[in-house]
Design a protein around this motif. Structure first.
Motif, PDB file in Angstrom:
ATOM      1  N   MET A  45       0.833  -1.201   0.000  1.00 51.59           N
ATOM      2  CA  MET A  45       0.000   0.000   0.000  1.00 51.59           C
ATOM      3  C   MET A  45       0.867   1.250   0.000  1.00 51.59           C
ATOM      4  SD  MET A  45      -2.843  -1.251   2.793  1.00 51.59           S
ATOM      5  CE  MET A  45      -3.829   0.264   2.814  1.00 51.59           C
ATOM      6  N   ALA A  46       1.926   1.234   0.797  1.00 51.28           N
ATOM      7  CA  ALA A  46       2.804   2.401   0.909  1.00 51.28           C
ATOM      8  C   ALA A  46       3.435   2.764  -0.430  1.00 51.28           C
ATOM      9  CB  ALA A  46       3.890   2.150   1.952  1.00 51.28           C
ATOM     10  N   VAL A  47       3.910   1.766  -1.147  1.00 56.07           N
ATOM     11  CA  VAL A  47       4.562   2.006  -2.442  1.00 56.07           C
ATOM     12  C   VAL A  47       3.558   2.555  -3.454  1.00 56.07           C
ATOM     13  CG1 VAL A  47       5.648   0.865  -4.408  1.00 56.07           C
ATOM     14  CG2 VAL A  47       6.397   0.326  -2.096  1.00 56.07           C
ATOM     15  N   GLU A  48       2.366   1.976  -3.474  1.00 59.56           N
ATOM     16  CA  GLU A  48       1.361   2.386  -4.457  1.00 59.56           C
ATOM     17  C   GLU A  48       0.780   3.763  -4.157  1.00 59.56           C
ATOM     18  OE1 GLU A  48      -2.930   0.838  -6.231  1.00 59.56           O
ATOM     19  OE2 GLU A  48      -1.423  -0.620  -5.577  1.00 59.56           O
ATOM     20  N   LEU A  49       0.616   4.085  -2.882  1.00 59.02           N
ATOM     21  CA  LEU A  49      -0.087   5.306  -2.513  1.00 59.02           C
ATOM     22  C   LEU A  49       0.832   6.509  -2.278  1.00 59.02           C
ATOM     23  CD1 LEU A  49      -2.838   3.838  -0.146  1.00 59.02           C
ATOM     24  CD2 LEU A  49      -3.007   4.426  -2.582  1.00 59.02           C
ATOM     25  N   ALA A  50       2.131   6.266  -2.178  1.00 54.51           N
ATOM     26  CA  ALA A  50       3.062   7.373  -1.934  1.00 54.51           C
ATOM     27  C   ALA A  50       2.940   8.513  -2.954  1.00 54.51           C
ATOM     28  CB  ALA A  50       4.500   6.849  -1.880  1.00 54.51           C
ATOM     29  N   PRO A  51       2.807   8.226  -4.257  1.00 57.47           N
ATOM     30  CA  PRO A  51       2.696   9.330  -5.215  1.00 57.47           C
ATOM     31  C   PRO A  51       1.457  10.205  -4.999  1.00 57.47           C
ATOM     32  CG  PRO A  51       3.276   7.289  -6.347  1.00 57.47           C
ATOM     33  CD  PRO A  51       2.896   6.926  -4.944  1.00 57.47           C
ATOM     34  N   HIS A  52       0.506   9.712  -4.220  1.00 57.22           N
ATOM     35  CA  HIS A  52      -0.724  10.461  -3.954  1.00 57.22           C
ATOM     36  C   HIS A  52      -0.675  11.189  -2.606  1.00 57.22           C
ATOM     37  CE1 HIS A  52      -2.611   8.483  -7.407  1.00 57.22           C
ATOM     38  NE2 HIS A  52      -2.038   7.371  -6.975  1.00 57.22           N
ATOM     39  N   GLY A  53       0.496  11.164  -1.962  1.00 55.41           N
ATOM     40  CA  GLY A  53       0.634  11.856  -0.686  1.00 55.41           C
ATOM     41  C   GLY A  53       0.080  11.099   0.499  1.00 55.41           C
ATOM     42  N   ILE A  54      -0.172   9.812   0.320  1.00 57.98           N
ATOM     43  CA  ILE A  54      -0.750   8.985   1.388  1.00 57.98           C
ATOM     44  C   ILE A  54       0.338   8.086   1.965  1.00 57.98           C
ATOM     45  CG2 ILE A  54      -2.509   7.270   1.966  1.00 57.98           C
ATOM     46  CD1 ILE A  54      -3.986   8.224  -0.633  1.00 57.98           C
ATOM     47  N   ARG A  55       0.536   8.173   3.275  1.00 55.88           N
ATOM     48  CA  ARG A  55       1.528   7.332   3.946  1.00 55.88           C
ATOM     49  C   ARG A  55       0.843   6.147   4.607  1.00 55.88           C
ATOM     50  NH1 ARG A  55       3.795   8.932   8.106  1.00 55.88           N
ATOM     51  NH2 ARG A  55       2.358  10.595   8.729  1.00 55.88           N
ATOM     52  N   VAL A  56       1.509   4.980   4.553  1.00 57.93           N
ATOM     53  CA  VAL A  56       0.954   3.769   5.153  1.00 57.93           C
ATOM     54  C   VAL A  56       2.046   3.082   5.968  1.00 57.93           C
ATOM     55  CG1 VAL A  56      -0.325   1.635   4.757  1.00 57.93           C
ATOM     56  CG2 VAL A  56      -0.490   3.507   3.091  1.00 57.93           C
ATOM     57  N   ASN A  57       1.797   2.900   7.246  1.00 58.33           N
ATOM     58  CA  ASN A  57       2.762   2.246   8.130  1.00 58.33           C
ATOM     59  C   ASN A  57       2.071   1.204   8.988  1.00 58.33           C
ATOM     60  OD1 ASN A  57       5.331   3.788   7.648  1.00 58.33           O
ATOM     61  ND2 ASN A  57       4.026   5.512   8.213  1.00 58.33           N
ATOM     62  N   ALA A  58       2.867   0.434   9.704  1.00 55.49           N
ATOM     63  CA  ALA A  58       2.336  -0.590  10.599  1.00 55.49           C
ATOM     64  C   ALA A  58       3.039  -0.522  11.946  1.00 55.49           C
ATOM     65  CB  ALA A  58       2.508  -1.990  10.000  1.00 55.49           C
ATOM     66  N   LEU A  59       2.352  -0.972  12.967  1.00 58.64           N
ATOM     67  CA  LEU A  59       2.929  -1.173  14.296  1.00 58.64           C
ATOM     68  C   LEU A  59       2.947  -2.660  14.602  1.00 58.64           C
ATOM     69  CD1 LEU A  59       1.251   1.628  16.463  1.00 58.64           C
ATOM     70  CD2 LEU A  59       3.589   1.570  15.591  1.00 58.64           C
ATOM     71  N   CYS A  60       4.034  -3.103  15.217  1.00 62.50           N
ATOM     72  CA  CYS A  60       4.157  -4.514  15.585  1.00 62.50           C
ATOM     73  C   CYS A  60       4.377  -4.623  17.089  1.00 62.50           C
ATOM     74  CB  CYS A  60       5.323  -5.161  14.836  1.00 62.50           C
ATOM     75  SG  CYS A  60       5.086  -5.223  13.044  1.00 62.50           S
ATOM     76  N   PRO A  61       3.292  -4.630  17.851  1.00 61.77           N
ATOM     77  CA  PRO A  61       3.436  -4.771  19.299  1.00 61.77           C
ATOM     78  C   PRO A  61       3.667  -6.216  19.697  1.00 61.77           C
ATOM     79  CG  PRO A  61       1.130  -4.664  18.738  1.00 61.77           C
ATOM     80  CD  PRO A  61       1.888  -4.460  17.445  1.00 61.77           C
ATOM     81  N   VAL A  62       4.307  -6.393  20.827  1.00 59.60           N
ATOM     82  CA  VAL A  62       4.290  -7.691  21.481  1.00 59.60           C
ATOM     83  C   VAL A  62       2.966  -7.755  22.241  1.00 59.60           C
ATOM     84  CG1 VAL A  62       5.337  -7.013  23.703  1.00 59.60           C
ATOM     85  CG2 VAL A  62       5.812  -9.291  22.746  1.00 59.60           C
ATOM     86  N   ALA A  63       2.612  -8.905  22.744  1.00 57.49           N
ATOM     87  CA  ALA A  63       1.347  -9.040  23.460  1.00 57.49           C
ATOM     88  C   ALA A  63       1.263  -8.020  24.599  1.00 57.49           C
ATOM     89  CB  ALA A  63       1.208 -10.451  24.027  1.00 57.49           C
ATOM     90  N   GLY A  64       0.061  -7.556  24.868  1.00 59.45           N
ATOM     91  CA  GLY A  64      -0.132  -6.552  25.903  1.00 59.45           C
ATOM     92  C   GLY A  64      -1.300  -6.880  26.808  1.00 59.45           C
TER      93      GLY A  64
END
Length: 242
Positions: free
Chosen positions: A160-179
């Motif tokens: 998603m990040a690669v495809e949407l970057a030219p449109h000014g849209i950022r896409v990231n993820a968080l990887c938590p350990v169990a909480g």
């Protein structure tokens, strides 16, 4: 006030990490749409932060469309809602349970994207944050299909990040350990002092992720401070994946 004037949708906002993210966003100035399959929980969190509650099942296309119609224009979307199956050998997980895990953890990202991406493209900006897991990077035994669903989410984030970057849209993820969330006992199978101690022994910092940890990390990635960051899967795991 790093999110002042922003409108943010957080799914699974009624408890756990989602509630922590919703509270942090509101504290930083955002108007938060708190979505949860548990309508009472969504309304409780929304009332506490002067947000907007929405009852929604993110695995249903019709429900997602209704949720996003009610939410209105959005600057930030956090795909936090997620479930797991109980720890067991991979071949013992039932088909219905498998389908539900992938519908909630994976299909929901697609259902939300197909509705919000056109609007974000039109405004030339947006931030999407997917809550994945250390399970997608360093899988634990007997949570096989949950691990796989979170690995899917990490790959989807990068695509998603690669495809949407030219449109000014950022896409990231968080990887938590169990909480300390409603899913903790499901991850561990049962919640006993002995099992907790064994689980914590695999986390170098020696504690679980908290809703506050997730809120802080989410706020950064969705704020303008992270304007050059897209396609990352940030580990919020106390060193679990080192």
């Amino acid at each position: 006030m790093r999110l002042e004037g922003k409108r943010a949708l957080v799914t699974g906002a009624g408890s756990g990490f989602g509630a922590g993210i919703a509270r942090k966003f509101a504290a930083e100035g955002a108007h938060v749409i708190c979505a949860d399959i548990n309508g009472d929980a969504a309304r409780e969190i929304a009332a506490a932060i002067t947000g907007t509650p929405v009852e929604a099942d993110v695995a249903s296309g019709a429900s997602v469309d209704q949720m996003l119609d009610a939410a209105g224009p959005l600057d930030i979307v956090v795909n936090n809602a997620g479930i797991t199956h109980l720890p067991m050998p991979m071949e013992e997980v039932g088909e219905e349970e498998f389908d539900r895990v992938f519908a909630v953890n994976c299909k929901s990202v697609y259902l939300i994207a197909r509705k919000i991406v056109p609007a974000m493209k039109a405004q030339g900006a947006g931030a999407i944050l997917n809550v994945a897991s250390t399970a997608g990077l360093s899988p634990r035994p007997n949570l096989n299909w949950y691990n796989a669903s979170k690995g899917w989410m990490i790959t989807a984030t990068k695509a998603m990040a690669v495809e949407l970057a030219p449109h000014g849209i950022r896409v990231n993820a968080l990887c938590p350990v169990a909480g300390e969330t409603p899913l903790l006992s499901s991850f561990m199978g049962e919640d006993t002092p002995e099992i907790r101690a064994k689980f914590l022994s695999t986390i170098p910092l020696g504690r679980f992720s908290t809703p506050e940890d997730m809120g802080n990390a989410a706020c950064y990635l969705c704020s303008d401070e992270a304007s050059m960051i897209t396609g990352v899967a940030m580990e919020v795991d106390g060193g679990r994946c080192v």
